[in-house]
Motif scaffolding. Structure first.
Motif, PDB file in Angstrom:
ATOM      1  N   ARG A 163       0.863  -1.183   0.000  1.00  0.00           N
ATOM      2  CA  ARG A 163       0.000   0.000   0.000  1.00  0.00           C
ATOM      3  C   ARG A 163       0.895   1.228   0.000  1.00  0.00           C
ATOM      4  O   ARG A 163       1.765   1.380   0.865  1.00  0.00           O
ATOM      5  CB  ARG A 163      -0.925   0.015   1.209  1.00  0.00           C
ATOM      6  N   VAL A 164       0.661   2.082  -0.994  1.00  0.00           N
ATOM      7  CA  VAL A 164       1.436   3.317  -1.125  1.00  0.00           C
ATOM      8  C   VAL A 164       0.554   4.480  -0.708  1.00  0.00           C
ATOM      9  O   VAL A 164      -0.543   4.665  -1.254  1.00  0.00           O
ATOM     10  CB  VAL A 164       1.920   3.519  -2.579  1.00  0.00           C
ATOM     11  N   ASN A 165       1.010   5.274   0.258  1.00  0.00           N
ATOM     12  CA  ASN A 165       0.268   6.444   0.721  1.00  0.00           C
ATOM     13  C   ASN A 165       0.727   7.706   0.006  1.00  0.00           C
ATOM     14  O   ASN A 165       1.787   7.738  -0.621  1.00  0.00           O
ATOM     15  CB  ASN A 165       0.456   6.615   2.234  1.00  0.00           C
ATOM     16  N   ARG A 166      -0.093   8.742   0.129  1.00  0.00           N
ATOM     17  CA  ARG A 166       0.234  10.076  -0.398  1.00  0.00           C
ATOM     18  C   ARG A 166       0.650  10.031  -1.870  1.00  0.00           C
ATOM     19  O   ARG A 166       1.713  10.508  -2.255  1.00  0.00           O
ATOM     20  CB  ARG A 166       1.347  10.703   0.442  1.00  0.00           C
ATOM     21  N   VAL A 167      -0.210   9.476  -2.669  1.00  0.00           N
ATOM     22  CA  VAL A 167       0.077   9.352  -4.101  1.00  0.00           C
ATOM     23  C   VAL A 167      -0.014  10.717  -4.794  1.00  0.00           C
ATOM     24  O   VAL A 167       0.754  11.007  -5.716  1.00  0.00           O
ATOM     25  CB  VAL A 167      -0.894   8.343  -4.758  1.00  0.00           C
ATOM     26  N   ASP A 168      -0.946  11.574  -4.360  1.00  0.00           N
ATOM     27  CA  ASP A 168      -1.172  12.869  -5.004  1.00  0.00           C
ATOM     28  C   ASP A 168      -0.581  14.015  -4.190  1.00  0.00           C
ATOM     29  O   ASP A 168      -0.153  13.821  -3.032  1.00  0.00           O
ATOM     30  CB  ASP A 168      -2.669  13.085  -5.207  1.00  0.00           C
ATOM     31  N   PRO A 169      -0.500  15.216  -4.751  1.00  0.00           N
ATOM     32  CA  PRO A 169       0.101  16.350  -4.044  1.00  0.00           C
ATOM     33  C   PRO A 169      -0.550  16.671  -2.704  1.00  0.00           C
ATOM     34  O   PRO A 169       0.129  17.135  -1.777  1.00  0.00           O
ATOM     35  CB  PRO A 169      -0.078  17.513  -5.037  1.00  0.00           C
ATOM     36  N   LEU A 170      -1.865  16.428  -2.579  1.00  0.00           N
ATOM     37  CA  LEU A 170      -2.529  16.703  -1.308  1.00  0.00           C
ATOM     38  C   LEU A 170      -2.264  15.612  -0.271  1.00  0.00           C
ATOM     39  O   LEU A 170      -2.555  15.782   0.907  1.00  0.00           O
ATOM     40  CB  LEU A 170      -4.044  16.841  -1.516  1.00  0.00           C
ATOM     41  N   GLY A 171      -1.747  14.483  -0.724  1.00  0.00           N
ATOM     42  CA  GLY A 171      -1.475  13.372   0.189  1.00  0.00           C
ATOM     43  C   GLY A 171      -2.715  12.679   0.679  1.00  0.00           C
ATOM     44  O   GLY A 171      -2.726  12.116   1.777  1.00  0.00           O
ATOM     45  N   ILE A 172      -3.776  12.712  -0.129  1.00  0.00           N
ATOM     46  CA  ILE A 172      -5.051  12.141   0.324  1.00  0.00           C
ATOM     47  C   ILE A 172      -5.419  10.841  -0.394  1.00  0.00           C
ATOM     48  O   ILE A 172      -6.421  10.215  -0.069  1.00  0.00           O
ATOM     49  CB  ILE A 172      -6.200  13.161   0.143  1.00  0.00           C
ATOM     50  N   THR A 173      -4.618  10.442  -1.376  1.00  0.00           N
ATOM     51  CA  THR A 173      -4.924   9.232  -2.144  1.00  0.00           C
ATOM     52  C   THR A 173      -3.902   8.142  -1.844  1.00  0.00           C
ATOM     53  O   THR A 173      -2.708   8.424  -1.729  1.00  0.00           O
ATOM     54  CB  THR A 173      -4.902   9.534  -3.658  1.00  0.00           C
ATOM     55  N   TYR A 174      -4.383   6.917  -1.687  1.00  0.00           N
ATOM     56  CA  TYR A 174      -3.474   5.788  -1.492  1.00  0.00           C
ATOM     57  C   TYR A 174      -3.681   4.767  -2.609  1.00  0.00           C
ATOM     58  O   TYR A 174      -4.719   4.741  -3.273  1.00  0.00           O
ATOM     59  CB  TYR A 174      -3.663   5.145  -0.111  1.00  0.00           C
ATOM     60  N   PHE A 175      -2.680   3.931  -2.790  1.00  0.00           N
ATOM     61  CA  PHE A 175      -2.664   2.949  -3.887  1.00  0.00           C
ATOM     62  C   PHE A 175      -2.467   1.564  -3.294  1.00  0.00           C
ATOM     63  O   PHE A 175      -1.439   1.295  -2.667  1.00  0.00           O
ATOM     64  CB  PHE A 175      -1.514   3.295  -4.851  1.00  0.00           C
ATOM     65  N   ARG A 176      -3.480   0.683  -3.482  1.00  0.00           N
ATOM     66  CA  ARG A 176      -3.403  -0.682  -2.960  1.00  0.00           C
ATOM     67  C   ARG A 176      -2.857  -1.621  -4.032  1.00  0.00           C
ATOM     68  O   ARG A 176      -3.256  -1.549  -5.197  1.00  0.00           O
ATOM     69  CB  ARG A 176      -4.787  -1.166  -2.524  1.00  0.00           C
ATOM     70  N   ILE A 177      -1.962  -2.504  -3.615  1.00  0.00           N
ATOM     71  CA  ILE A 177      -1.373  -3.488  -4.527  1.00  0.00           C
ATOM     72  C   ILE A 177      -1.819  -4.867  -4.058  1.00  0.00           C
ATOM     73  O   ILE A 177      -1.424  -5.333  -2.985  1.00  0.00           O
ATOM     74  CB  ILE A 177       0.164  -3.393  -4.535  1.00  0.00           C
ATOM     75  N   ARG A 178      -2.646  -5.493  -4.869  1.00  0.00           N
ATOM     76  CA  ARG A 178      -3.213  -6.784  -4.490  1.00  0.00           C
ATOM     77  C   ARG A 178      -2.769  -7.865  -5.464  1.00  0.00           C
ATOM     78  O   ARG A 178      -2.587  -7.611  -6.649  1.00  0.00           O
ATOM     79  CB  ARG A 178      -4.745  -6.731  -4.484  1.00  0.00           C
ATOM     80  N   GLY A 179      -2.627  -9.070  -4.939  1.00  0.00           N
ATOM     81  CA  GLY A 179      -2.328 -10.207  -5.796  1.00  0.00           C
ATOM     82  C   GLY A 179      -3.615 -10.858  -6.258  1.00  0.00           C
ATOM     83  O   GLY A 179      -4.490 -11.151  -5.455  1.00  0.00           O
ATOM     84  N   MET A 180      -3.765 -11.045  -7.552  1.00  0.00           N
ATOM     85  CA  MET A 180      -4.946 -11.717  -8.115  1.00  0.00           C
ATOM     86  C   MET A 180      -4.481 -13.023  -8.744  1.00  0.00           C
ATOM     87  O   MET A 180      -3.872 -13.027  -9.812  1.00  0.00           O
ATOM     88  CB  MET A 180      -5.630 -10.821  -9.147  1.00  0.00           C
ATOM     89  N   LEU A 181      -4.735 -14.109  -8.055  1.00  0.00           N
ATOM     90  CA  LEU A 181      -4.224 -15.405  -8.494  1.00  0.00           C
ATOM     91  C   LEU A 181      -5.261 -16.195  -9.279  1.00  0.00           C
ATOM     92  O   LEU A 181      -6.465 -16.015  -9.112  1.00  0.00           O
ATOM     93  CB  LEU A 181      -3.762 -16.232  -7.298  1.00  0.00           C
ATOM     94  N   GLY A 182      -4.756 -17.067 -10.107  1.00  0.00           N
ATOM     95  CA  GLY A 182      -5.604 -18.003 -10.845  1.00  0.00           C
ATOM     96  C   GLY A 182      -4.852 -19.308 -11.018  1.00  0.00           C
ATOM     97  O   GLY A 182      -3.633 -19.362 -10.847  1.00  0.00           O
TER      98      GLY A 182
END
Length: 284
Positions: A189-208
């Motif tokens: 999970r990456v925090n402060r993606v945007d200049p305001l620091g209000i958006t986060y980015f989740r990295i999930r594994g999608m398996l098959g």
């Protein structure tokens, strides 16, 4: 215990009472409306012997006796047979489709200390380890055209194989400079993606995982001229542990569409090693 239901009971019920029109069966018995739910209810019925039980209360009581746990789509497994195996039901719409596992990696076994299961599952009975059956149904145009039973230990590698890959990816991502990471059960999970620091980015594994039709194509081929194909693969150690296997073997002598064959299958952890197993097929 001899009164507990197992995969042999389910196979016998399928052979004696094959059902292709799954949607029609489900609606007529007030089971479910969607095909996914219909398949899950059908699997409960073939293990419980309640295929034609019309009394809702009686069916509910029988299912409660057969299963110690009934789960949901968000947490594996879908069910656990009392003092028996866990079951994970997967619906696919094409006979060759792979199985979407989302963030849950394939399971050779189910463990009570797994972070993926609920407390209700963990405490449904006294247990530490369960064999798990993958029940994979192909549903095409409201019909059940194929059903596959395969044990996780014959299909998937041991847990640490998948965990090691996940940890390597997680470690690699977290070494990227210039990003702010926070603790998460997901890959990252990456925090402060945007200049305001209000958006986060989740990295999930999608398996098959590949369809057993493809995985075991060296021992099994579906008969596309038939309305319904059933296949079960059970390693010999597991098969020989079932007290009622003779009942299935006697049924094979009576039903020309049922066949039990001795086969060799690859060890998922080391394909150079071969395991003895029973390939059980039925088609109509």
């Amino acid at each position: 215990m001899k009164n507990n239901k197992n995969i042999i009971d389910a196979i016998i019920n399928i052979v004696k009472n094959p059902i292709v029109e799954l949607k029609e069966y489900s609606i007529s018995h007030n089971r479910a409306n969607s095909m996914g739910e219909a398949l899950e209810e059908y699997v409960k019925d073939i293990f419980s012997g309640t295929l034609f039980e019309t009394d809702k209360n009686k069916r509910m009581e029988i299912i409660s006796e057969v299963f110690s746990y009934l789960g949901n789509t968000n947490n594996p497994p879908d069910s656990i047979l009392r003092d028996g195996d866990a079951i994970e039901v997967k619906k696919i719409e094409n006979k060759s489709s792979s199985l979407a596992l989302n963030s849950s990696y394939p399971k050779a076994k189910l463990y009570s200390n797994s972070s993926m299961i609920t407390d209700a599952c963990r405490n449904c009975e006294e247990w530490k380890e369960k064999d798990i059956i993958y029940a994979i149904g192909t549903c095409e145009k409201n019909k059940l055209t194929s059903l596959i039973f395969v044990y996780g230990e014959d299909y998937a590698a041991e847990n640490k194989i998948y965990e090691n890959v996940k940890n390597k990816i997680k470690f690699g991502i977290e070494t990227i400079n210039g990003l702010e990471f926070s603790e998460t059960n997901e890959i990252g999970r990456v925090n402060r993606v945007d200049p305001l620091g209000i958006t986060y980015f989740r990295i999930r594994g999608m398996l098959g995982i590949e369809n057993p039709i493809k995985v075991f194509d060296y021992i099994y081929e579906r008969d596309n001229t038939k309305q319904f194909n059933f296949m079960a693969l059970i390693n010999d150690d597991k098969y020989n542990s079932f007290f009622n296997r003779e009942e299935l073997e006697n049924l094979e002598k009576e039903n020309k569409y049922l066949e039990i064959r001795n086969v060799k299958i690859k060890n998922p952890n080391n394909p150079a090693q071969l395991r003895s197993a029973k390939l059980i097929t039925f088609k109509i």
